[in-house]
Scaffold this motif. Structure first.
Motif, PDB file in Angstrom:
ATOM      1  N   ILE A 290       1.001  10.135  -4.775  1.00 20.80           N
ATOM      2  CA  ILE A 290       0.256   8.893  -4.936  1.00 20.80           C
ATOM      3  C   ILE A 290      -0.831   8.866  -3.876  1.00 20.80           C
ATOM      4  O   ILE A 290      -0.558   9.023  -2.681  1.00 20.80           O
ATOM      5  CB  ILE A 290       1.172   7.669  -4.788  1.00 20.80           C
ATOM      6  CG1 ILE A 290       2.294   7.717  -5.818  1.00 20.80           C
ATOM      7  CG2 ILE A 290       0.372   6.370  -4.931  1.00 20.80           C
ATOM      8  CD1 ILE A 290       3.375   6.684  -5.603  1.00 20.80           C
ATOM      9  N   ALA A 291      -2.079   8.683  -4.313  1.00 23.49           N
ATOM     10  CA  ALA A 291      -3.217   8.622  -3.397  1.00 23.49           C
ATOM     11  C   ALA A 291      -3.717   7.184  -3.330  1.00 23.49           C
ATOM     12  O   ALA A 291      -4.058   6.589  -4.353  1.00 23.49           O
ATOM     13  CB  ALA A 291      -4.337   9.555  -3.860  1.00 23.49           C
ATOM     14  N   ILE A 292      -3.728   6.628  -2.120  1.00 16.18           N
ATOM     15  CA  ILE A 292      -4.150   5.251  -1.896  1.00 16.18           C
ATOM     16  C   ILE A 292      -5.183   5.234  -0.771  1.00 16.18           C
ATOM     17  O   ILE A 292      -5.046   5.935   0.231  1.00 16.18           O
ATOM     18  CB  ILE A 292      -2.949   4.361  -1.514  1.00 16.18           C
ATOM     19  CG1 ILE A 292      -1.992   4.229  -2.693  1.00 16.18           C
ATOM     20  CG2 ILE A 292      -3.393   2.986  -1.056  1.00 16.18           C
ATOM     21  CD1 ILE A 292      -0.727   3.459  -2.375  1.00 16.18           C
ATOM     22  N   PHE A 293      -6.218   4.414  -0.953  1.00 17.45           N
ATOM     23  CA  PHE A 293      -7.209   4.212   0.108  1.00 17.45           C
ATOM     24  C   PHE A 293      -6.892   2.894   0.802  1.00 17.45           C
ATOM     25  O   PHE A 293      -6.785   1.844   0.163  1.00 17.45           O
ATOM     26  CB  PHE A 293      -8.616   4.171  -0.483  1.00 17.45           C
ATOM     27  CG  PHE A 293      -9.091   5.492  -1.012  1.00 17.45           C
ATOM     28  CD1 PHE A 293      -9.975   6.265  -0.276  1.00 17.45           C
ATOM     29  CD2 PHE A 293      -8.665   5.961  -2.246  1.00 17.45           C
ATOM     30  CE1 PHE A 293     -10.426   7.474  -0.759  1.00 17.45           C
ATOM     31  CE2 PHE A 293      -9.099   7.178  -2.741  1.00 17.45           C
ATOM     32  CZ  PHE A 293      -9.982   7.936  -1.996  1.00 17.45           C
ATOM     33  N   SER A 294      -6.763   2.932   2.114  1.00 17.43           N
ATOM     34  CA  SER A 294      -6.370   1.735   2.849  1.00 17.43           C
ATOM     35  C   SER A 294      -6.897   1.810   4.279  1.00 17.43           C
ATOM     36  O   SER A 294      -6.651   2.798   4.988  1.00 17.43           O
ATOM     37  CB  SER A 294      -4.834   1.612   2.871  1.00 17.43           C
ATOM     38  OG  SER A 294      -4.417   0.536   3.682  1.00 17.43           O
ATOM     39  N   GLY A 295      -7.629   0.766   4.695  1.00 11.68           N
ATOM     40  CA  GLY A 295      -8.099   0.701   6.072  1.00 11.68           C
ATOM     41  C   GLY A 295      -8.929   1.886   6.505  1.00 11.68           C
ATOM     42  O   GLY A 295      -8.727   2.413   7.598  1.00 11.68           O
ATOM     43  N   ASN A 296      -9.850   2.334   5.649  1.00 14.07           N
ATOM     44  CA  ASN A 296     -10.742   3.466   5.929  1.00 14.07           C
ATOM     45  C   ASN A 296     -10.045   4.822   5.905  1.00 14.07           C
ATOM     46  O   ASN A 296     -10.631   5.828   6.314  1.00 14.07           O
ATOM     47  CB  ASN A 296     -11.460   3.299   7.274  1.00 14.07           C
ATOM     48  CG  ASN A 296     -12.430   2.141   7.274  1.00 14.07           C
ATOM     49  OD1 ASN A 296     -13.145   1.921   6.303  1.00 14.07           O
ATOM     50  ND2 ASN A 296     -12.467   1.391   8.366  1.00 14.07           N
ATOM     51  N   TYR A 297      -8.806   4.857   5.430  1.00 15.49           N
ATOM     52  CA  TYR A 297      -8.073   6.118   5.366  1.00 15.49           C
ATOM     53  C   TYR A 297      -7.671   6.427   3.917  1.00 15.49           C
ATOM     54  O   TYR A 297      -7.348   5.519   3.133  1.00 15.49           O
ATOM     55  CB  TYR A 297      -6.810   6.067   6.222  1.00 15.49           C
ATOM     56  CG  TYR A 297      -7.077   6.276   7.694  1.00 15.49           C
ATOM     57  CD1 TYR A 297      -6.885   7.522   8.285  1.00 15.49           C
ATOM     58  CD2 TYR A 297      -7.535   5.232   8.483  1.00 15.49           C
ATOM     59  CE1 TYR A 297      -7.138   7.718   9.634  1.00 15.49           C
ATOM     60  CE2 TYR A 297      -7.789   5.419   9.835  1.00 15.49           C
ATOM     61  CZ  TYR A 297      -7.592   6.662  10.400  1.00 15.49           C
ATOM     62  OH  TYR A 297      -7.852   6.861  11.747  1.00 15.49           O
ATOM     63  N   LEU A 298      -7.703   7.694   3.571  1.00 18.21           N
ATOM     64  CA  LEU A 298      -7.099   8.198   2.347  1.00 18.21           C
ATOM     65  C   LEU A 298      -5.682   8.635   2.692  1.00 18.21           C
ATOM     66  O   LEU A 298      -5.484   9.498   3.547  1.00 18.21           O
ATOM     67  CB  LEU A 298      -7.907   9.374   1.802  1.00 18.21           C
ATOM     68  CG  LEU A 298      -7.271  10.201   0.674  1.00 18.21           C
ATOM     69  CD1 LEU A 298      -6.904   9.329  -0.517  1.00 18.21           C
ATOM     70  CD2 LEU A 298      -8.221  11.331   0.251  1.00 18.21           C
ATOM     71  N   LYS A 299      -4.701   8.031   2.047  1.00 28.23           N
ATOM     72  CA  LYS A 299      -3.297   8.281   2.356  1.00 28.23           C
ATOM     73  C   LYS A 299      -2.607   8.909   1.160  1.00 28.23           C
ATOM     74  O   LYS A 299      -2.791   8.464   0.018  1.00 28.23           O
ATOM     75  CB  LYS A 299      -2.590   6.973   2.731  1.00 28.23           C
ATOM     76  CG  LYS A 299      -3.166   6.286   3.970  1.00 28.23           C
ATOM     77  CD  LYS A 299      -2.517   4.923   4.191  1.00 28.23           C
ATOM     78  CE  LYS A 299      -3.082   4.230   5.423  1.00 28.23           C
ATOM     79  NZ  LYS A 299      -2.587   4.799   6.690  1.00 28.23           N
ATOM     80  N   ILE A 300      -1.799   9.927   1.408  1.00 25.97           N
ATOM     81  CA  ILE A 300      -1.053  10.620   0.372  1.00 25.97           C
ATOM     82  C   ILE A 300       0.434  10.337   0.566  1.00 25.97           C
ATOM     83  O   ILE A 300       0.989  10.566   1.643  1.00 25.97           O
ATOM     84  CB  ILE A 300      -1.303  12.144   0.409  1.00 25.97           C
ATOM     85  CG1 ILE A 300      -2.801  12.440   0.387  1.00 25.97           C
ATOM     86  CG2 ILE A 300      -0.595  12.828  -0.757  1.00 25.97           C
ATOM     87  CD1 ILE A 300      -3.517  11.965  -0.854  1.00 25.97           C
ATOM     88  N   PHE A 301       1.089   9.829  -0.492  1.00 22.36           N
ATOM     89  CA  PHE A 301       2.518   9.525  -0.466  1.00 22.36           C
ATOM     90  C   PHE A 301       3.245  10.392  -1.495  1.00 22.36           C
ATOM     91  O   PHE A 301       2.669  10.768  -2.522  1.00 22.36           O
ATOM     92  CB  PHE A 301       2.777   8.057  -0.805  1.00 22.36           C
ATOM     93  CG  PHE A 301       2.209   7.082   0.183  1.00 22.36           C
ATOM     94  CD1 PHE A 301       2.995   6.587   1.217  1.00 22.36           C
ATOM     95  CD2 PHE A 301       0.896   6.644   0.091  1.00 22.36           C
ATOM     96  CE1 PHE A 301       2.489   5.680   2.134  1.00 22.36           C
ATOM     97  CE2 PHE A 301       0.374   5.743   1.006  1.00 22.36           C
ATOM     98  CZ  PHE A 301       1.166   5.261   2.023  1.00 22.36           C
ATOM     99  N   ASP A 302       4.522  10.667  -1.233  1.00 22.92           N
ATOM    100  CA  ASP A 302       5.327  11.338  -2.243  1.00 22.92           C
ATOM    101  C   ASP A 302       5.920  10.307  -3.195  1.00 22.92           C
ATOM    102  O   ASP A 302       5.648   9.101  -3.080  1.00 22.92           O
ATOM    103  CB  ASP A 302       6.405  12.216  -1.605  1.00 22.92           C
ATOM    104  CG  ASP A 302       7.449  11.423  -0.825  1.00 22.92           C
ATOM    105  OD1 ASP A 302       7.558  10.194  -1.010  1.00 22.92           O
ATOM    106  OD2 ASP A 302       8.173  12.041  -0.009  1.00 22.92           O
ATOM    107  N   ALA A 303       6.747  10.765  -4.139  1.00 27.08           N
ATOM    108  CA  ALA A 303       7.285   9.874  -5.169  1.00 27.08           C
ATOM    109  C   ALA A 303       8.205   8.803  -4.602  1.00 27.08           C
ATOM    110  O   ALA A 303       8.452   7.773  -5.239  1.00 27.08           O
ATOM    111  CB  ALA A 303       8.021  10.687  -6.228  1.00 27.08           C
TER     112      ALA A 303
END
Length: 291
Positions: free
Chosen positions: A71-84
């Motif tokens: 899961i790719a989410i943009f938050s607070g000027n960061y691109l964050k990658i999460f697992d399932a």
């Protein structure tokens, strides 16, 4: 009646199951159901959006080619990658996300890229980032001189090349060749526009050529219609309403461009089984207006 946008739906019912839908991440904007979650609404008191990027839909895709979606989410000027399981895998400073991102394999290798427009130090950039076990790898960095506020991106194959398409704030349609890393732009209007717009891409002319379908306000009166851009010919599609534009489909009475929000985006689907794509759009109506 109240209009409904169907991008991402969360229904909160105490001690009940809630069905959720993934962001419409293909070229035709078609949604797909992806799971069931259990929410305890008693613990939920308020929702706020104070982190830049959280007002755009996340991406769900297999980034590192391991057979599992991330899961790719943009938050607070960061691109964050999460697992399932929503464990944070990695993050990268990318600036303030300005429009809906997309995921696409732009170079036909093992990995899909995340493609987006962001603001770093008041400069707008078109980026493509690949993510693998070695971390984030920037693959494309192009300055968007006319501004990319609200500019959603869609990518497709055009012949042997991969392209990504978006509309900037001066309403130029950009076609970025992801192979040669070059950007060509084409003017469609004398007016500026920075409302959040995600287009759809498909062969609506059924002639083997791709078109991009955008919300569009031809005369800057806050009444939005549809613009169809012929990607192959790099021009408005004259086969659509004889000039490429149908204006004044959405008429938001009682509001202006400072408060009006496009609640849905064009979709392409064969609605009557004639093997041709039609354009469908979600329109928001306000019961508070009496006329």
């Amino acid at each position: 009646m109240k209009g409904v946008a169907w991008l991402l739906l969360l229904i909160f019912i105490p001690s009940a199951y809630a069905v959720w839908e993934q962001y419409q991440n293909d070229l035709g904007n078609s949604g797909k159901a992806d799971g069931i979650g259990n929410f305890d609404s008693g613990a939920i008191t308020n929702f706020t959006n104070t982190l830049d990027g959280m007002n755009f839909q996340p991406l769900v895709l297999d980034l590192d080619n391991n057979g599992k979606n991330e899961i790719a989410i943009f938050s607070g000027n960061y691109l964050k990658i999460f697992d399932a399981k929503l464990n944070l895998i990695d993050e990268k400073f990318v600036g303030n996300l300005l429009g809906q991102p997309t995921g696409y394999n732009i170079d036909n290798d093992m990995f899909k890229e995340i493609v987006f427009i962001s603001n770093i130090s008041n400069v707008h950039y078109f980026f493509a980032y690949e993510y693998s076990n070695s971390g984030f790898n920037p693959e494309i960095n192009i300055t968007v001189a006319n501004g990319g506020v609200g500019s959603g991106i869609k990518c497709a194959a055009l012949g042997s090349a991969s392209i990504c398409v978006f509309m900037d704030n001066k309403q130029y349609v950009h076609i970025v060749n992801m192979s040669s890393k070059t950007d060509e732009s084409y003017n469609t209007s004398a007016y500026n526009d920075n409302l959040k717009k995600v287009h759809a891409i498909g062969d609506i002319g059924n002639d083997g050529s791709l078109e991009a379908v955008f919300w569009f306000d031809e005369n800057n009166n806050d009444n939005y219609g549809i613009l169809v851009f012929d990607i192959g010919n790099r021009s408005l599609d004259a086969n659509f309403n004889n000039r490429g534009i149908v204006d004044d489909i959405v008429q938001p009475y009682g509001v202006n461009s400072n408060s009006f929000v496009l609640k849905g985006h064009p979709e392409l689907a064969d609605l009557n089984n004639d093997n041709k794509l039609e354009i469908a759009a979600s329109i928001f109506y306000d019961d508070g207006q009496t006329y």
